[in-house]
Motif scaffolding. Structure first.
Motif, PDB file in Angstrom:
ATOM      1  N   LYS A  95      11.285 -17.640   3.464  1.00 24.40           N
ATOM      2  CA  LYS A  95      10.344 -17.885   4.555  1.00 24.40           C
ATOM      3  C   LYS A  95       8.919 -17.656   4.070  1.00 24.40           C
ATOM      4  O   LYS A  95       8.587 -16.592   3.560  1.00 24.40           O
ATOM      5  CB  LYS A  95      10.635 -16.948   5.733  1.00 24.40           C
ATOM      6  CG  LYS A  95       9.739 -17.199   6.935  1.00 24.40           C
ATOM      7  CD  LYS A  95      10.059 -16.232   8.062  1.00 24.40           C
ATOM      8  CE  LYS A  95       9.583 -14.835   7.758  1.00 24.40           C
ATOM      9  NZ  LYS A  95       9.770 -13.899   8.881  1.00 24.40           N
TER      10      LYS A  95
ATOM     11  N   ALA B 226       9.315 -28.848   9.070  1.00 27.49           N
ATOM     12  CA  ALA B 226      10.273 -29.633   8.288  1.00 27.49           C
ATOM     13  C   ALA B 226       9.572 -30.754   7.522  1.00 27.49           C
ATOM     14  O   ALA B 226       9.900 -31.030   6.364  1.00 27.49           O
ATOM     15  CB  ALA B 226      11.351 -30.199   9.204  1.00 27.49           C
TER      16      ALA B 226
ATOM     17  N   ASP C 110       9.966 -23.744   5.387  1.00 26.57           N
ATOM     18  CA  ASP C 110      10.982 -23.094   6.226  1.00 26.57           C
ATOM     19  C   ASP C 110      10.339 -21.913   6.945  1.00 26.57           C
ATOM     20  O   ASP C 110      10.571 -20.747   6.625  1.00 26.57           O
ATOM     21  CB  ASP C 110      12.151 -22.638   5.353  1.00 26.57           C
ATOM     22  CG  ASP C 110      13.259 -21.995   6.171  1.00 26.57           C
ATOM     23  OD1 ASP C 110      13.251 -22.138   7.413  1.00 26.57           O
ATOM     24  OD2 ASP C 110      14.116 -21.328   5.562  1.00 26.57           O
TER      25      ASP C 110
ATOM     26  N   TRP D 211      18.546 -26.432   5.341  1.00 22.98           N
ATOM     27  CA  TRP D 211      17.925 -25.869   6.536  1.00 22.98           C
ATOM     28  C   TRP D 211      17.265 -26.923   7.409  1.00 22.98           C
ATOM     29  O   TRP D 211      17.138 -26.731   8.629  1.00 22.98           O
ATOM     30  CB  TRP D 211      16.901 -24.810   6.132  1.00 22.98           C
ATOM     31  CG  TRP D 211      15.754 -25.338   5.314  1.00 22.98           C
ATOM     32  CD1 TRP D 211      15.715 -25.505   3.960  1.00 22.98           C
ATOM     33  CD2 TRP D 211      14.482 -25.764   5.802  1.00 22.98           C
ATOM     34  NE1 TRP D 211      14.507 -26.005   3.569  1.00 22.98           N
ATOM     35  CE2 TRP D 211      13.718 -26.176   4.674  1.00 22.98           C
ATOM     36  CE3 TRP D 211      13.906 -25.830   7.069  1.00 22.98           C
ATOM     37  CZ2 TRP D 211      12.430 -26.652   4.786  1.00 22.98           C
ATOM     38  CZ3 TRP D 211      12.609 -26.298   7.186  1.00 22.98           C
ATOM     39  CH2 TRP D 211      11.882 -26.714   6.060  1.00 22.98           C
ATOM     40  N   LYS D 212      16.854 -28.031   6.814  1.00 27.61           N
ATOM     41  CA  LYS D 212      16.170 -29.057   7.596  1.00 27.61           C
ATOM     42  C   LYS D 212      17.086 -29.724   8.621  1.00 27.61           C
ATOM     43  O   LYS D 212      16.616 -30.261   9.630  1.00 27.61           O
ATOM     44  CB  LYS D 212      15.577 -30.121   6.679  1.00 27.61           C
ATOM     45  CG  LYS D 212      14.400 -29.647   5.845  1.00 27.61           C
ATOM     46  CD  LYS D 212      13.812 -30.805   5.061  1.00 27.61           C
ATOM     47  CE  LYS D 212      12.631 -30.357   4.223  1.00 27.61           C
ATOM     48  NZ  LYS D 212      12.031 -31.477   3.459  1.00 27.61           N
TER      49      LYS D 212
ATOM     50  N   GLN E  78      16.660 -20.373   5.450  1.00 30.74           N
ATOM     51  CA  GLN E  78      17.259 -20.267   4.117  1.00 30.74           C
ATOM     52  C   GLN E  78      17.590 -18.834   3.746  1.00 30.74           C
ATOM     53  O   GLN E  78      18.488 -18.588   2.930  1.00 30.74           O
ATOM     54  CB  GLN E  78      16.306 -20.852   3.078  1.00 30.74           C
ATOM     55  CG  GLN E  78      16.096 -22.353   3.195  1.00 30.74           C
ATOM     56  CD  GLN E  78      15.155 -22.867   2.141  1.00 30.74           C
ATOM     57  OE1 GLN E  78      15.566 -23.249   1.043  1.00 30.74           O
ATOM     58  NE2 GLN E  78      13.864 -22.878   2.452  1.00 30.74           N
TER      59      GLN E  78
END
Length: 373
Positions: free
Chosen positions: A185, A327, A332, A344-345, A337
């Protein structure tokens, strides 16, 4: 025997062997740095307090509360030695209020600066970290209004803006950056700018009633991923980032209800995240208070429900827009993640928002006046 024991203990005491006289120290209140991406040469700025200017009795020439010293070198560790060539006092860093880096330095990566501060025993790792939205020379060489020391002025702004945060401050200290470097992040760091292209090098430049012409201003946030700046967020996006990551618990939202503006303060915001087979679900609860109501109709129970419903729908819409923006930029910003989810998208993020109105003001209806002919 007791006296002998006391004397032996006193011999083991170190006393004040490391004591430093204040008039022997160059106390740094604000620090800044820039790095040339082509040569790697670092320019460091130390804003040192002038104690004689802070006393009630000021001598003729000692009017500036701070003095800025500038040095250039290829290694951060060499600057302390360089200061002895121009500073008549020993460099003292533990009281530094903030550290400001240029944007081009941040885009090259700030791992070297974090290591320099973390590995130095005489430096505080809770010093706040900022990115310059204006040239470093302009920011570091400007006086500040109301506060004689720019470092204290900037620190006060940060403390005031952090009142809505759960911990009472934004997570922007050096030790926060050191922890965040290892996460997927990104981190968001405030960007401080100066409203004029020319620095206010003397107080005469501040003798204007419109202080916004020459002052410090926060203009959003810089996005950092693994210790490197990768982009920017505007003020609203920065606020949404901290809301969804459980840092911010209080903010002001402007709604349009019945065609008129209604400003509500959302407080005691509680955010819960849950991963399931369908994706990631956010459950948000907030307490609302009307701080400005431009509606021409009385506030009834039905009108309160309209305000709550509008807040819920607007919070969800703005959060979904934030997710799409992140995105598209490959950021993120929700830290998905970090839960071990690589794709993650494609995680579906849903928001379920509930709000409750707690206060509407002293009156339930507006004051109206019909003009005659």
């Amino acid at each position: 025997m007791k006296i002998i024991g006391i004397l032996i203990c006193l011999l083991l005491c170190s006393g004040c062997w490391d004591m430093k006289e204040i008039n022997q120290l160059a106390i740094v209140n604000l620090g800044a740095a820039d790095k040339d991406p082509e040569t790697g040469r670092i320019t460091a700025y130390y804003q040192v307090i002038n104690p004689s200017a802070l006393t009630n009795k000021q001598s003729g020439a000692a009017k500036a509360a701070v003095y800025t010293f500038k040095f250039e070198d290829f290694s951060l560790g060499r600057f302390t030695r360089q200061t002895t060539t121009i500073m008549p006092r020993s460099l003292f860093m533990p009281h530094m209020q903030a550290l400001i880096l240029s944007e081009r330095y941040a885009k090259q990566g700030i791992t070297d600066m974090i290591n320099f501060v973390e590995l130095s025993p005489d430096r505080r790792t809770n010093v706040i970290f900022l990115i310059a939205g204006s040239p470093i020379e302009t920011i570091i060489n400007s006086f500040s209004p109301l506060e004689r020391m720019p470092g204290r002025y900037i620190r006060s702004l940060i403390n005031l803006s952090g009142q809505g945060f759960e911990t009472g401050y934004e997570p922007i200290r050096i030790k926060d950056l050191a922890k965040g470097m290892y996460r997927k992040k990104p981190m968001v760091i405030p960007i401080v700018s100066y409203t004029s292209s020319e620095p206010a090098k003397d107080t005469n430049r501040l003798e204007d009633i419109d202080i916004r012409k020459k002052t410090f201003l926060f203009v959003g946030g810089a996005v950092f991923r693994h210790g490197r700046m990768v982009g920017r967020l505007n003020f609203d996006e920065k606020q949404r980032y901290f809301l969804l990551n459980k840092n911010l618990t209080n903010y002001i939202e402007t709604l349009t209800v019945n065609g008129d503006y209604v400003d509500v303060e959302a407080s005691h915001i509680r955010v819960r995240r849950k991963f399931n087979a369908s994706g990631l679900t956010y459950r948000i609860r907030a307490t609302l208070r009307i701080v400005n109501n431009q509606q021409t109709t009385p506030v009834t129970r039905g009108n309160i429900r309209d305000i709550e419903d509008k807040f819920n729908r607007q919070f969800e819409a703005e959060s979904q827009a934030f997710v799409r923006m992140a995105a598209n930029k490959d950021w993120d910003l929700l830290g998905i993640q970090d839960r071990g989810i690589r794709d993650w998208k494609h995680v579906k993020v849903t928001f379920k928002v509930e709000s409750d109105m707690s206060a509407i003001g002293n009156t339930t209806g507006p004051h109206t006046f019909e003009r005659g002919n």
